[in-house]
Enzyme design. Structure first.
Site, PDB file in Angstrom:
ATOM      1  N   GLU A 107       2.774  -5.102   6.595  1.00 12.19           N
ATOM      2  CA  GLU A 107       3.367  -4.444   5.429  1.00 12.19           C
ATOM      3  C   GLU A 107       2.446  -4.701   4.248  1.00 12.19           C
ATOM      4  OE1 GLU A 107       6.173  -2.631   5.243  1.00 12.19           O
ATOM      5  OE2 GLU A 107       6.612  -2.808   7.377  1.00 12.19           O
ATOM      6  N   CYS A 117       4.773  -3.880  -4.221  1.00 11.76           N
ATOM      7  CA  CYS A 117       3.918  -3.063  -3.359  1.00 11.76           C
ATOM      8  C   CYS A 117       4.196  -1.572  -3.503  1.00 11.76           C
ATOM      9  CB  CYS A 117       4.067  -3.498  -1.906  1.00 11.76           C
ATOM     10  SG  CYS A 117       5.785  -3.504  -1.365  1.00 11.76           S
TER      11      CYS A 117
END
Length: 478
Positions: free
Chosen positions: A208, A243
């Site tokens: 991720e 993110c």
């Protein structure tokens, strides 16, 4: 230490401790209890690590993690059920199913920016799927790391779920072990180290990562609403250290002045005339990141592009929300992920040109578009590759548990959230079951032209060939 931990977990897994639905549900209920009983401590740790506002900690970490637990708890029985699938005519009579089975002992390495949810959310998927787990929280968020190490053993089965704290040496030692899956959240540099270590044991990985998530703003939008949503998605998410936070904006040259004016107004409304004093903005995590961000805006060709903000307080590790207009595409701020409170605005003649601009960079984790134009929206969805996408808002796609969350290309591989988290830590085993009837002599040598005819017919789905095969044609010569 690492070797010992893995050995102990392998023994627990081999003994079948993690297999039953009851055990899995028990652990998930334990996590919910932990969140309910220790909310204040979790919030305090997040504040200590990042000066994260309590409201933000509750909305983005605590409540989302709890919802995730409840969702898994409610779905668990269904997710675990074997899925019946059609059996083919060639194996008649038979039944077929797909059985999800746990992978075994998994390693979860979490990140510092959302150190609670990014630790617990993957653990939820791993537990729901019936695995034994090692969680390695980020040492860059030490308060949350130590809280997880102390709390988890009180609420979940410590013989199957363990927390290992530490920095690079401890993580390196963990990566040397053989795992059945490694799930890593963080940056591309460390991801390459994780993947290389996993390759030695042929261990699958989920990565991720991040990337430069673009926001395309058309000129026909409801500007005030759009700007509030961009601001809260950027600075209301850990001061840009997220993110999926907007990394840069693309808009038309003619619309840029209006957009910049609106952004300034909203920033003042949200964070005051002196944002460095605002309690609603997280601080930068540490001095290394602070310096990195300062360097981005101090670059010669970039410094004079600041149209708002730019103030910083090194002692408090605070950087004010900063807007930049038309920075060069090859400057550091436009080539790497920003991961902080700086927001460059790039202008194009026509809004359609934004697609090529985005696609010239590595695939982002998220892509955002603000427009009332349905055609543009369809084009955006069809032509811009990204981990996930949201039209007319930012970051909220993350909250839908029916949607996979993960990257593509440089922004990661594999996905989780909801059932996707369960699937991430499961192997889908195909199972075909036959009885002793339904013998087709045509299967067995010696092969004759008659047999070949029947077999060809069978494979092509001929009903007559099936009848002939089941009746035992061609008859065997005794």
């Amino acid at each position: 230490m690492a070797e010992e931990t893995v050995r102990e977990l392998r023994a627990s897994f081999a003994a079948g401790r993690t297999r039953s639905a009851e055990w899995r549900a028990e652990q998930l209920k334990g996590l919910i209890r932990m969140i309910d009983e220790k909310e204040a401590e979790i919030s305090a740790a997040l504040h200590e690590d990042l000066a994260k506002p309590h409201m933000e900690s509750y909305l983005h970490e605590i409540s989302l993690t709890k919802s995730s637990c409840k969702f898994a708890l409610n779905g668990l029985k269904n997710w675990m059920k074997p899925e019946k699938i059609p059996a083919s005519i060639t194996t008649f009579p038979s039944s077929a199913k797909i059985v999800p089975e746990p992978l075994g002992v998994v390693l979860i390495i979490s990140a510092w920016n959302y150190p609670f949810i990014l630790s617990i959310d993957p653990v939820i998927g791993a537990i729901a799927a019936g695995n034994a787990v090692v969680l390695k929280p980020s040492e860059i968020a030490p308060a949350t790391s130590s809280l997880l190490a102390n709390l988890l053993p009180e609420y979940v089965d410590n013989s199957c779920i363990k927390v290992v704290e530490g920095g690079v040496p401890e993580t390196t030692a963990l990566l040397e072990q053989r795992w059945d899956k490694i799930f890593y959240t963080g940056n591309g540099t460390v991801a390459r180290i994780v993947m290389a270590a996993a390759a030695k044991h042929l261990t699958p990985v989920a990565l991720e990562l991040g990337g430069k998530s673009p926001v395309v703003v058309d000129s026909n939008v409801d500007l005030h609403v759009a700007v509030k949503r961009i601001v809260v998605g950027k600075w209301g998410c850990n001061n840009g250290q997220a993110c999926i936070a907007p990394d840069y904006i693309i808009t038309t040259k003619s619309f840029a002045p209006e957009l910049v004016a609106s952004l300034k107004r909203v920033l003042v409304r949200f964070y005051g005339e002196d944002p460095l004093q605002s309690a609603d903005l997280s601080r930068i995590v540490n001095s290394k990141q602070f310096t990195r961000l300062q360097d981005l805006i101090e670059e010669k060709r970039v410094a004079d592009k600041i149209v708002y903000g730019g103030e910083a307080d090194e002692e408090q590790l605070k950087i004010a929300p900063t807007l930049l207009l038309d920075v060069p595409q090859d400057s550091a701020i436009m080539t790497g992920e920003i991961f902080g409170p700086l927001l460059p605005i790039v202008t194009v003649e026509k809004i359609e040109e934004s697609f090529d601009l985005i696609n010239a960079k590595p695939k982002p984790l998220a892509a955002y578009l603000f427009t009332k134009n349905k055609k543009l929206q369809e084009k955006f969805v069809a032509n811009v590759p990204a981990g996930g996408m949201l039209v007319n808002d930012t970051v909220l796609h993350l909250t839908n548990p029916y949607m996979p969350f993960g990257g593509v290309g440089d922004s990661g591989m594999g996905c989780y959230h909801g059932k996707f988290g369960f699937d991430c830590f499961s192997h889908k085993k195909g199972v075909l079951i036959r009885g002793f009837g339904g013998e087709a002599n045509a299967r067995y040598p010696p092969y004759t032209t008659e047999k070949q005819k029947i077999l060809r017919g069978l494979i092509n789905g001929s009903f007559i060939a099936l009848i002939l095969a089941l009746l035992g044609f061609p008859r065997e010569k005794h």
